[in-house]
Scaffold this motif. Structure first.
Motif, mmCIF file in Angstrom:
data_model
loop_
_atom_site.group_PDB
_atom_site.id
_atom_site.type_symbol
_atom_site.label_atom_id
_atom_site.label_comp_id
_atom_site.label_asym_id
_atom_site.label_seq_id
_atom_site.Cartn_x
_atom_site.Cartn_y
_atom_site.Cartn_z
ATOM 1 N N ASN A 60 -0.756 -95.548 -14.394
ATOM 2 C CA ASN A 60 -0.901 -95.614 -12.938
ATOM 3 C C ASN A 60 -1.320 -94.323 -12.249
ATOM 4 O O ASN A 60 -1.682 -94.368 -11.077
ATOM 5 N N ASP A 61 -1.230 -93.188 -12.935
ATOM 6 C CA ASP A 61 -1.553 -91.890 -12.333
ATOM 7 C C ASP A 61 -0.955 -91.785 -10.929
ATOM 8 O O ASP A 61 -1.671 -91.645 -9.925
ATOM 9 N N TRP A 71 4.932 -88.088 -4.244
ATOM 10 C CA TRP A 71 5.143 -87.762 -5.655
ATOM 11 C C TRP A 71 5.935 -86.465 -5.688
ATOM 12 O O TRP A 71 5.547 -85.465 -5.071
ATOM 13 N N ARG A 108 0.539 -89.552 -9.238
ATOM 14 C CA ARG A 108 0.244 -88.342 -8.443
ATOM 15 C C ARG A 108 -1.018 -88.546 -7.619
ATOM 16 O O ARG A 108 -1.096 -88.143 -6.465
ATOM 17 N N SER A 109 -2.019 -89.202 -8.190
ATOM 18 C CA SER A 109 -3.292 -89.415 -7.480
ATOM 19 C C SER A 109 -3.155 -90.431 -6.343
ATOM 20 O O SER A 109 -4.012 -90.466 -5.457
ATOM 21 N N LEU A 110 -2.113 -91.232 -6.348
ATOM 22 C CA LEU A 110 -1.894 -92.240 -5.312
ATOM 23 C C LEU A 110 -1.053 -91.727 -4.147
ATOM 24 O O LEU A 110 -0.924 -92.409 -3.130
ATOM 25 N N THR A 168 0.327 -89.674 -0.922
ATOM 26 C CA THR A 168 -0.160 -89.052 0.308
ATOM 27 C C THR A 168 0.448 -87.658 0.474
ATOM 28 O O THR A 168 -0.069 -86.858 1.250
ATOM 29 N N ILE A 191 2.553 -84.511 -2.008
ATOM 30 C CA ILE A 191 3.069 -84.047 -3.289
ATOM 31 C C ILE A 191 4.073 -82.933 -2.994
ATOM 32 O O ILE A 191 3.769 -81.989 -2.265
#
Length: 179
Positions: A167-168, A129, A170-172, A174, A176
């Motif tokens: 979908n969020d 992300w 950022r939370s998916l 690995t 950032i």
């Protein structure tokens, strides 16, 4: 242009460790630096091809359809050991363009807004992300695409916001990368 430095080294190490499914997904909002990061990563890992969703979004209202087509036509088949296939979009004529094949086992970096969904996360071992301040993103995107993009900025941004809510991504991720 993002300067990811140490982040790039960590991402490259993850790519090296991802095993036989050598698939990388890069998501972020318009102007965040996805394309630049994809190029930098491909330069660090030259066996990887890069596919930008800009080549297959079906027009200015096609963020979701383009991402879904990339997931079902490219990511899923490659993750399952089959060849991928995607159809380009001709932005000048505002219509479908040629079909493209991706050979089985091709190491691939796929980048584009709207791409990091739970379905994509289940297929790609490396998920990135990329984020930047809104003012900087807009400045970059309009400098890159100018008058072509400016009238569409708000409607594209609305599709990105829908993606973030649904979908969020950022939370998916690995990794950032903040630019």
């Amino acid at each position: 242009m993002p300067r990811v430095g140490a982040s790039l080294a960590g991402i490259a190490a993850s790519v090296d460790a991802c095993g036989p499914t050598r698939l990388v997904v890069i998501d972020g909002r318009s102007g965040a630096g996805k394309t630049t990061l994809a190029r930098e990563l491909a330069a660090a890992r030259p066996t990887f091809a890069v596919l930008s969703l800009d080549q297959l979004y079906p027009g200015w209202d096609g963020l979701r359809r383009g991402a879904d087509a990339a997931i079902s036509g490219v990511l899923a088949p490659l993750a399952q050991g089959r060849p991928g296939r995607w159809q380009g979009w001709d932005w000048e004529s505002d219509g479908p363009a040629d079909w493209h094949d991706i050979a089985t086992g091709t190491p691939l970096i796929l980048e584009g807004a709207g791409l990091l969904t739970p379905a994509a996360a289940a297929l790609a071992p490396v998920r990135i992300w990329v984020e930047a301040e809104d003012t900087l993103r807009r400045e970059r995107a309009l400098r890159r695409d100018g008058a072509t993009y400016e009238p569409h900025w708000d409607r594209w941004a609305a599709q990105e916001r829908d993606h973030l809510r649904a979908n969020d991504p950022r939370s998916l991720a690995t990794h950032i990368v903040r630019v």
